[in-house]
Design a protein around this motif. Structure first.
Motif, PDB file in Angstrom:
ATOM      1  N   ARG A  97       0.852  -1.162  -0.022  1.00 35.17           N
ATOM      2  CA  ARG A  97       0.138  -0.075   0.034  1.00 35.17           C
ATOM      3  C   ARG A  97       0.971   1.238  -0.248  1.00 35.17           C
ATOM      4  NH1 ARG A  97      -5.332   1.274   1.843  1.00 35.17           N
ATOM      5  NH2 ARG A  97      -5.315   3.464   2.547  1.00 35.17           N
ATOM      6  N   GLY A  98       0.614   2.170  -0.712  1.00 37.35           N
ATOM      7  CA  GLY A  98       1.204   3.296  -0.871  1.00 37.35           C
ATOM      8  C   GLY A  98       0.128   4.546   0.184  1.00 37.35           C
ATOM      9  N   GLY A 131      -5.582   5.087  -4.741  1.00 38.44           N
ATOM     10  CA  GLY A 131      -6.058   4.402  -6.025  1.00 38.44           C
ATOM     11  C   GLY A 131      -7.537   4.363  -6.198  1.00 38.44           C
ATOM     12  N   LEU A 132      -7.934   4.076  -7.498  1.00 41.72           N
ATOM     13  CA  LEU A 132      -9.158   4.183  -7.838  1.00 41.72           C
ATOM     14  C   LEU A 132      -9.625   2.949  -8.565  1.00 41.72           C
ATOM     15  CD1 LEU A 132      -9.259   7.877  -9.040  1.00 41.72           C
ATOM     16  CD2 LEU A 132     -10.816   7.012  -7.408  1.00 41.72           C
ATOM     17  N   GLY A 154      -7.022  -1.383  -5.602  1.00 39.88           N
ATOM     18  CA  GLY A 154      -5.753  -2.309  -5.754  1.00 39.88           C
ATOM     19  C   GLY A 154      -4.981  -2.534  -4.183  1.00 39.88           C
ATOM     20  N   PRO A 176       0.219  12.598 -12.151  1.00 35.07           N
ATOM     21  CA  PRO A 176      -1.302  12.291 -11.904  1.00 35.07           C
ATOM     22  C   PRO A 176      -1.631  13.721 -11.222  1.00 35.07           C
ATOM     23  CG  PRO A 176       0.111  11.070 -10.437  1.00 35.07           C
ATOM     24  CD  PRO A 176       1.278  11.802 -11.345  1.00 35.07           C
ATOM     25  N   SER A 202      -3.602  13.656  -8.898  1.00 35.49           N
ATOM     26  CA  SER A 202      -3.485  13.229  -7.510  1.00 35.49           C
ATOM     27  C   SER A 202      -2.120  13.711  -7.093  1.00 35.49           C
ATOM     28  CB  SER A 202      -3.866  11.869  -7.044  1.00 35.49           C
ATOM     29  OG  SER A 202      -3.149  10.836  -8.022  1.00 35.49           O
ATOM     30  N   THR A 231       0.512   1.188 -10.243  1.00 37.45           N
ATOM     31  CA  THR A 231      -0.536   1.217 -11.252  1.00 37.45           C
ATOM     32  C   THR A 231      -0.199   1.788 -12.615  1.00 37.45           C
ATOM     33  OG1 THR A 231      -0.806   3.723 -10.527  1.00 37.45           O
ATOM     34  CG2 THR A 231      -2.343   1.994  -9.414  1.00 37.45           C
ATOM     35  N   GLY A 252      -0.678   7.426 -14.765  1.00 40.02           N
ATOM     36  CA  GLY A 252      -0.809   8.481 -16.004  1.00 40.02           C
ATOM     37  C   GLY A 252      -0.952   9.849 -15.543  1.00 40.02           C
ATOM     38  N   GLY A 253      -1.622  10.754 -16.127  1.00 40.24           N
ATOM     39  CA  GLY A 253      -1.874  12.056 -15.596  1.00 40.24           C
ATOM     40  C   GLY A 253      -1.676  13.081 -16.614  1.00 40.24           C
ATOM     41  N   ASN A 305     -12.913  16.337  -6.585  1.00 41.47           N
ATOM     42  CA  ASN A 305     -13.435  16.857  -5.543  1.00 41.47           C
ATOM     43  C   ASN A 305     -14.744  17.494  -5.510  1.00 41.47           C
ATOM     44  OD1 ASN A 305     -10.385  16.423  -5.268  1.00 41.47           O
ATOM     45  ND2 ASN A 305     -10.586  16.836  -3.193  1.00 41.47           N
ATOM     46  N   MET A 341     -15.468   7.571 -10.063  1.00 38.71           N
ATOM     47  CA  MET A 341     -14.607   7.932 -11.142  1.00 38.71           C
ATOM     48  C   MET A 341     -14.247   6.666 -11.791  1.00 38.71           C
ATOM     49  SD  MET A 341     -11.054  10.051 -11.668  1.00 38.71           S
ATOM     50  CE  MET A 341     -10.908  11.048 -10.319  1.00 38.71           C
ATOM     51  N   GLU A 383      -5.557   4.270 -16.922  1.00 39.47           N
ATOM     52  CA  GLU A 383      -4.556   4.376 -16.069  1.00 39.47           C
ATOM     53  C   GLU A 383      -4.916   3.834 -14.615  1.00 39.47           C
ATOM     54  OE1 GLU A 383      -4.004   8.897 -16.451  1.00 39.47           O
ATOM     55  OE2 GLU A 383      -5.945   9.188 -15.218  1.00 39.47           O
TER      56      GLU A 383
HETATM   57  C1  LIG Z   1      -8.386  13.019  -6.892  1.00 37.11           C
HETATM   58  C2  LIG Z   1      -7.727  11.956  -7.600  1.00 37.11           C
HETATM   59  C3  LIG Z   1      -7.145  12.277  -9.015  1.00 37.11           C
HETATM   60  C4  LIG Z   1      -6.334  11.155  -9.456  1.00 37.11           C
HETATM   61  N1  LIG Z   1      -5.740  11.441 -10.866  1.00 37.11           N
HETATM   62  C5  LIG Z   1      -5.144  10.459 -11.293  1.00 37.11           C
HETATM   63  C6  LIG Z   1      -4.412  10.781 -12.711  1.00 37.11           C
HETATM   64  O1  LIG Z   1      -4.478  11.765 -13.131  1.00 37.11           O
HETATM   65  N2  LIG Z   1      -3.845   9.957 -13.173  1.00 37.11           N
HETATM   66  C7  LIG Z   1      -3.747   8.419 -12.458  1.00 37.11           C
HETATM   67  O2  LIG Z   1      -3.073   7.438 -13.021  1.00 37.11           O
HETATM   68  N3  LIG Z   1      -4.170   8.318 -11.484  1.00 37.11           N
HETATM   69  C8  LIG Z   1      -4.961   9.213 -10.730  1.00 37.11           C
HETATM   70  N4  LIG Z   1      -5.607   8.908  -9.601  1.00 37.11           N
HETATM   71  C9  LIG Z   1      -5.540   7.527  -8.891  1.00 37.11           C
HETATM   72  C10 LIG Z   1      -4.387   7.311  -7.814  1.00 37.11           C
HETATM   73  O3  LIG Z   1      -4.152   8.438  -7.398  1.00 37.11           O
HETATM   74  C11 LIG Z   1      -3.356   6.681  -8.772  1.00 37.11           C
HETATM   75  O4  LIG Z   1      -3.645   5.356  -8.939  1.00 37.11           O
HETATM   76  C12 LIG Z   1      -1.830   6.664  -7.752  1.00 37.11           C
HETATM   77  O5  LIG Z   1      -0.904   5.914  -8.516  1.00 37.11           O
HETATM   78  C13 LIG Z   1      -2.142   5.735  -6.490  1.00 37.11           C
HETATM   79  O6  LIG Z   1      -1.095   5.995  -5.451  1.00 37.11           O
HETATM   80  P1  LIG Z   1      -1.231   5.645  -4.180  1.00 37.11           P
HETATM   81  O7  LIG Z   1       0.176   6.131  -3.506  1.00 37.11           O
HETATM   82  O8  LIG Z   1      -2.497   6.161  -3.537  1.00 37.11           O
HETATM   83  O9  LIG Z   1      -1.160   4.015  -4.033  1.00 37.11           O
HETATM   84  P2  LIG Z   1      -2.187   2.908  -3.626  1.00 37.11           P
HETATM   85  O10 LIG Z   1      -3.638   3.397  -4.073  1.00 37.11           O
HETATM   86  O11 LIG Z   1      -1.863   2.969  -1.987  1.00 37.11           O
HETATM   87  O12 LIG Z   1      -1.775   1.731  -4.278  1.00 37.11           O
HETATM   88  C14 LIG Z   1      -2.227   1.483  -5.777  1.00 37.11           C
HETATM   89  C15 LIG Z   1      -1.593   0.424  -6.128  1.00 37.11           C
HETATM   90  O13 LIG Z   1      -0.213   0.242  -6.233  1.00 37.11           O
HETATM   91  C16 LIG Z   1       0.190  -0.975  -5.330  1.00 37.11           C
HETATM   92  N5  LIG Z   1       1.407  -0.529  -4.650  1.00 37.11           N
HETATM   93  C17 LIG Z   1       1.520   0.503  -3.852  1.00 37.11           C
HETATM   94  N6  LIG Z   1       2.988   0.724  -3.322  1.00 37.11           N
HETATM   95  C18 LIG Z   1       3.680  -0.404  -3.824  1.00 37.11           C
HETATM   96  C19 LIG Z   1       4.973  -0.770  -3.709  1.00 37.11           C
HETATM   97  N7  LIG Z   1       5.836  -0.124  -3.044  1.00 37.11           N
HETATM   98  N8  LIG Z   1       5.366  -2.102  -4.571  1.00 37.11           N
HETATM   99  C20 LIG Z   1       4.378  -2.873  -5.114  1.00 37.11           C
HETATM  100  N9  LIG Z   1       3.045  -2.268  -5.226  1.00 37.11           N
HETATM  101  C21 LIG Z   1       2.484  -1.209  -4.580  1.00 37.11           C
HETATM  102  C22 LIG Z   1      -1.107  -1.346  -4.352  1.00 37.11           C
HETATM  103  O14 LIG Z   1      -0.961  -2.627  -3.848  1.00 37.11           O
HETATM  104  C23 LIG Z   1      -2.197  -1.021  -5.296  1.00 37.11           C
HETATM  105  O15 LIG Z   1      -2.340  -2.082  -6.116  1.00 37.11           O
HETATM  106  C24 LIG Z   1      -6.334   9.966  -8.788  1.00 37.11           C
HETATM  107  C25 LIG Z   1      -6.955   9.631  -7.537  1.00 37.11           C
HETATM  108  C26 LIG Z   1      -7.689  10.763  -7.012  1.00 37.11           C
HETATM  109  C27 LIG Z   1      -8.287  10.449  -5.700  1.00 37.11           C
END
Ligand SMILES: Cc1cc2nc3c(=O)[nH]c(=O)nc-3n(C[C@H](O)[C@H](O)[C@H](O)COP(=O)(O)OP(=O)(O)OC[C@H]3O[C@@H](n4cnc5c(N)ncnc54)[C@H](O)[C@@H]3O)c2cc1C
Length: 464
Positions: free
Chosen positions: A74-75, A79-80, A83, A137, A139, A151, A154-155, A332, A342, A419
């Motif tokens: 978990r990061g 994530g959406l 995951g 991204p 976010s 994941t 993208g962005g 938001n 989303m 993405e």
């Molecule tokens: C308002 C908003 C806007 C967003 N805009 C975008 C956008 O423009 N583009 C986009 O692509 N996404 C976007 N997202 C989705 C999200 O932010 C991305 O998917 C982001 O990459 C997730 O990062 P996180 O740290 O929150 O990961 P998490 O949600 O904690 O984890 C994401 C996935 O990665 C895995 N993971 C985490 N850390 C590791 C690690 N160290 N090793 C192996 N696997 C790992 C997890 O198991 C999970 O499957 C948005 C989300 C929100 C809420």
């Protein structure tokens, strides 16, 4: 899972890793159940570990393999696709304490970082050295590099700079057996053997845990110039996207907002947008000097030719930053309208007008508000399905709308997720999109990396 197995595992973790931060209190665990997919209802995890270094991660995985305890990496939990949602009897490993930049290597234009750092923090750290980490991204301020790698995020600037995978040249991983393995390094061209880095990036923690990454940097680009164009119909905005390509304009950002999104964003940020327009394009260029304004003049002509009713050029950098920030916060703004889900479909860029028409049809047929924005330059749209709060039929309506949306994207030669990932929420559509042969190959890869099936089970691959 057998309670005794969980207890024996946690006892051994405590004995072998006495300095590890390990959460087992149900109140603490509750905060680690979900990501941003509020519609999923995962069980609480057995425990949450917050390791400080790779050695702790490797020991945790080794013990988990011994006791057959599932692991969820978990990061930041933004994530959406579900995951990072927890798994019954599983250990969630949060990487948020492993958040250090280890080295900025100017000569080789790379940064070596731990996975827990936030995307925006990494960008700021390298910007202080006059360098640029491109993946962006929306976010950025709240998501981690580990999650971006998980994941293949993208962005807003993929059109020019590519997705996360394009920026990765080295990884340190912990395998499902608890071994530490290094892949790649600082060499930008390297074709020795199978490409394991592109396979692991985007695998959502189902193949390996990422404990360190070597990422490509570039010299900082000039500040962006920004153009907004407003259209009387979604189809006209879609036509403008094709017209921009035909005119040879290569923006770094090309975002679309539909009327519901324009109004919601304008309500929140009082930007003075054209609230009657059916759609808006946000077009940015980071070319040097006068080349940026020349590119935006060409873009403006292409938009007007496609039927734009008005255009605005951002007056200065502050105004451009404000507009971009409002786009980043569009989700938001959606959440104030009701319960927003989303989605993340993608099609070849030339088929965007057809996808927009399909989204409108689905909204009409299901009696739902669907507000769409997204990275239209990549053919990637985020239809946000908005439900009234406490709608007893909400879940059923969502499922029907998503089913129709995914099928429409596939029929247009596109994808159910561009993405955000398959994760836990789109598994039933993987085979429909990729076909049985491709999914069989994916299962074989999963077995090779994770023979016991302990890494993020129930994610990406459908149940048999
Ligand atoms: C308002 C908003 C806007 C967003 N805009 C975008 C956008 O423009 N583009 C986009 O692509 N996404 C976007 N997202 C989705 C999200 O932010 C991305 O998917 C982001 O990459 C997730 O990062 P996180 O740290 O929150 O990961 P998490 O949600 O904690 O984890 C994401 C996935 O990665 C895995 N993971 C985490 N850390 C590791 C690690 N160290 N090793 C192996 N696997 C790992 C997890 O198991 C999970 O499957 C948005 C989300 C929100 C809420």
């Amino acid at each position: 899972m057998d309670v005794a197995i969980g207890t024996a595992f946690l006892d051994e973790v405590a004995a072998r890793l006495p300095n590890l931060r390990l959460l087992t209190d149900p109140v603490d665990l509750d905060g680690y159940r979900r990501d941003e997919t509020a519609y999923l209802e995962p069980p609480p995890p057995l425990a949450v570990a917050l390791p400080n270094d790779t050695a702790e991660v490797a020991e945790l995985v080794r013990l988990a393999a011994l006791h057959r305890v599932p692991i969820v990496p978990r990061g930041a939990g933004t994530g959406l696709s579900g995951g990072a949602t927890s798994v019954a009897g599983g250990l969630t490993i949060s990487f948020m304490r492993m958040n250090r930049v280890l080295e900025i290597d100017r000569a080789n234009l790379v940064v070596i970082t731990q996975p827990g750092i936030l995307n925006a923090a990494l960008k700021r750290a390298v910007a202080a050295e006059g360098l640029f980490y491109a993946p962006d991204p929306a976010s950025t301020e709240i998501c981690s590099i580990g999650g971006n790698l998980g994941t293949n995020a993208g962005g807003l600037c993929c059109l020019k700079y590519g997705v996360t995978r394009d920026a990765v040249i080295g990884l340190e991983i912990v395998t499902a057996a608890g071994e530490i393995v290094r892949l790649g390094g600082r060499t930008t061209k390297d074709v020795a053997g199978y490409g394991l880095i592109p396979l692991i990036v985007g695998s959502q923690g189902t193949l390996a845990l990422i404990t360190e990454a070597t990422l490509r940097l570039r010299p900082s680009p000039p500040p962006k110039a920004t153009l907004l164009a407003f259209f009387p119909s979604l189809v006209a905005a879609g036509d403008a996207v094709s017209a921009l390509a035909a005119a040879g304009v290569e923006p770094c950002t090309l975002e679309l907002l539909d009327r519901t999104t324009i109004r919601a964003v304008d309500d929140d940020h009082s930007l003075g947008l054209d609230r009657d327009a059916a759609a808006m394009l946000m077009i940015e260029s980071d070319l040097p000097g006068s080349a940026a304004s020349r590119a935006l003049e060409l873009a403006e002509a292409a938009c007007l030719g496609a039927g734009a009713v008005s255009t605005i050029m951002a007056a200065d950098q502050a105004e451009a930053d404000l507009l971009r920030q409002a786009r980043r916060l569009a989700f938001n703004s959606m959440e104030r309208l009701g319960v927003a889900r989303m989605e993340d479909v993608g099609v070849p860029r030339g088929r965007v007008p057809e996808l927009l028409a399909e989204i409108q049809r689905i909204g009409r047929e299901q009696g739902l508000t669907i507000a769409t924005f997204g990275h239209v330059g990549d053919g990637n749209l985020h239809p946000n399905i908005i439900l009234e709060r406490d709608d007893p039929d909400g879940q059923a309506k969502l499922e029907r709308a998503c089913d129709a949306l995914y099928r429409a994207a596939i029929a247009l030669g596109g994808t159910v997720t561009a993405e955000h990932g398959i994760g836990a929420s789109r598994r039933d559509y993987l085979e429909l999109q990729r076909g049985a042969g491709a999914v069989a190959l994916m299962r074989a890869i999963k077995t090779a990396f994770d023979p016991l099936g302990i890494l993020n089970p129930g994610k990406v691959l459908p149940d048999r």
